[in-house]
Design an enzyme around this catalytic site. Structure first.
Site, PDB file in Angstrom:
ATOM      1  N   HIS A 285     -34.024 -34.796  -2.036  1.00 41.18           N
ATOM      2  CA  HIS A 285     -34.820 -33.774  -2.734  1.00 41.18           C
ATOM      3  C   HIS A 285     -36.365 -33.884  -2.264  1.00 41.18           C
ATOM      4  CE1 HIS A 285     -31.781 -32.997  -5.339  1.00 41.18           C
ATOM      5  NE2 HIS A 285     -31.461 -34.196  -5.789  1.00 41.18           N
TER       6      HIS A 285
ATOM      7  N   HIS B  33     -25.731 -32.605  -6.156  1.00 36.15           N
ATOM      8  CA  HIS B  33     -26.945 -31.916  -6.229  1.00 36.15           C
ATOM      9  C   HIS B  33     -27.236 -31.129  -5.037  1.00 36.15           C
ATOM     10  CE1 HIS B  33     -27.427 -35.167  -9.208  1.00 36.15           C
ATOM     11  NE2 HIS B  33     -27.670 -33.930 -10.142  1.00 36.15           N
TER      12      HIS B  33
ATOM     13  N   ASP C 229     -23.255 -34.399  -1.640  1.00 40.93           N
ATOM     14  CA  ASP C 229     -23.821 -34.588  -3.116  1.00 40.93           C
ATOM     15  C   ASP C 229     -23.591 -33.780  -4.122  1.00 40.93           C
ATOM     16  OD1 ASP C 229     -26.120 -36.922  -3.805  1.00 40.93           O
ATOM     17  OD2 ASP C 229     -26.282 -35.240  -5.018  1.00 40.93           O
TER      18      ASP C 229
ATOM     19  N   ASP D 192     -22.006 -38.566  -6.482  1.00 47.43           N
ATOM     20  CA  ASP D 192     -22.107 -38.209  -7.720  1.00 47.43           C
ATOM     21  C   ASP D 192     -21.289 -36.982  -8.043  1.00 47.43           C
ATOM     22  OD1 ASP D 192     -23.940 -36.752  -6.122  1.00 47.43           O
ATOM     23  OD2 ASP D 192     -25.721 -37.255  -7.386  1.00 47.43           O
TER      24      ASP D 192
HETATM   25 ZN   LIG Z   1     -27.344 -36.161  -6.625  1.00 47.12          ZN
END
Ligand SMILES: [Zn+2]
Length: 334
Positions: free
Chosen positions: A123, A161, A159, A245
């Site tokens: 991120h 995200h 991931d 995740d």
């Molecule tokens: Zn994540």
């Protein structure tokens, strides 16, 4: 399989109850140590400003240093939702050092490695830490490889995200393929965010309904993505942004995918790297259920230690229709 980590990576957020906890390295490393076939290697160092500058402007590096030093206990970084304390920046530098060392090892003997590091990185944009990330670990590695060898790197992100920070680096030898829940944090990575640059680098976003996906569908979409990378990208190195995740039971993400999917994905990535004859490195991103992190890494190690041949045989029809359309359009974009 060798797992490269460093005991000092536990110092970040030691006294906090944050989900991005020291246990994600310490407890996981302790559990992996007990597994035959997994060798823990601790050989990290702190990456210097010049290395971080491959991605991050000096003004941002100075800001992180200043705010970590000044944090009273723990405080959020001013650019986004990353909790930091006095030890955080040295740990982030050491995570980058671990990733670079791990890749050097892959280059030396050709064997894939797993960099068990924190804080995560995908991120982190050049001038904006956020989403538990301070610096972009895989981005710095890719830029380092480009600068030192001219290599074109494909970063494949599993991931839960979307890695907005890694997407910001696409171009000049960096391609990014990501499956992720969408719409979900951080909001980017939607079906229209696709690109092929003049230099031939690719951005391929594979957004998944946040309500989840079947395990077979998840495996099949990565088989399809790997076939795309092999046919129309042909990078010189493959880096997996390995966040766990997406696995069922994760307290932050959770796409309902079974833990053993990591083994199927590893087989796909091993075949891809083998076909292309290029180095393969896994780097930990998110994943907040310790048993899921441990179990996933054990699955990956087992595949690489067996040098498993063959395919998973996941049915292409298991890939959601909207993703099949995204693949078809990406293949036209040559
Ligand atoms: Zn994540």
């Amino acid at each position: 399989m060798r797992v490269v980590t460093d005991i000092a990576l536990g110092a970040h957020l030691r006294a906090s109850t944050h989900p991005e906890s020291p246990d994600r390295v310490e407890s996981v490393a302790a559990a992996l140590r007990a597994h035959a076939g997994i060798a823990l290697v601790e050989e990290a160092y702190e990456a210097d400003d010049a290395t971080l500058s491959l991605v991050h402007p000096q003004s941002y590096i100075d800001l992180v240093a200043r705010e970590c030093e000044a944090a009273p206990g723990y405080a959020p970084l001013s650019t986004g939702d990353v909790l930091v304390g006095a030890d955080s920046f040295s740990v982030a530098r050491r995570a980058v050092g671990s990733v670079l060392r791990a890749f050097e090892g892959v280059q030396q003997d050709g064997a894939p490695r797993f960099a068990l590091v924190r804080p995560p990185g995908h991120h982190a944009e050049p001038a904006r830490g956020m989403g538990f990330c301070l610096v972009n670990n895989v981005g710095i590695l890719a830029r380092h490889l480009r600068a030192s060898t001219g290599a074109r790197v494909a970063i494949l992100d599993i991931d839960y995200h979307h890695g907005n920070g890694t997407q910001a680096l696409v171009g000049d030898g960096i391609s990014y393929v990501s499956s992720h829940a969408w719409p979900a944090y951080p909001g980017s990575g939607g079906p229209r965010e696709q690109a092929r640059t003049e230099s031939g680098d690719v951005l391929l976003n594979l957004p998944i309904d946040p309500r989840g996906i079947s395990t077979e569908g998840f495996v099949a979409l990565w088989e399809r993505a790997a076939a795309f990378v092999e046919r129309s990208l042909r990078p010189d190195a493959i880096v997996i942004s390995a966040g766990f995740d997406y696995v069922r039971g994760d307290p932050v993400g959770d796409l309902g995918v079974e833990r053993n999917a990591a083994g199927a994905l590893a087989r796909t990535f091993a075949n891809l790297a083998g076909e292309l004859g290029v180095p393969l490195l896994y780097v930990l991103e998110g994943g907040y259920d310790l048993e899921n992190i441990i179990g996933s890494i054990v699955e990956i190690a087992a595949v690489h230690d067996r040098r498993a041949e063959g395919t998973n045989g996941a049915a292409p029809e298991a890939i959601p229709e909207h993703l099949r359309e995204i693949f078809a359009r990406a293949e036209e974009r040559r």
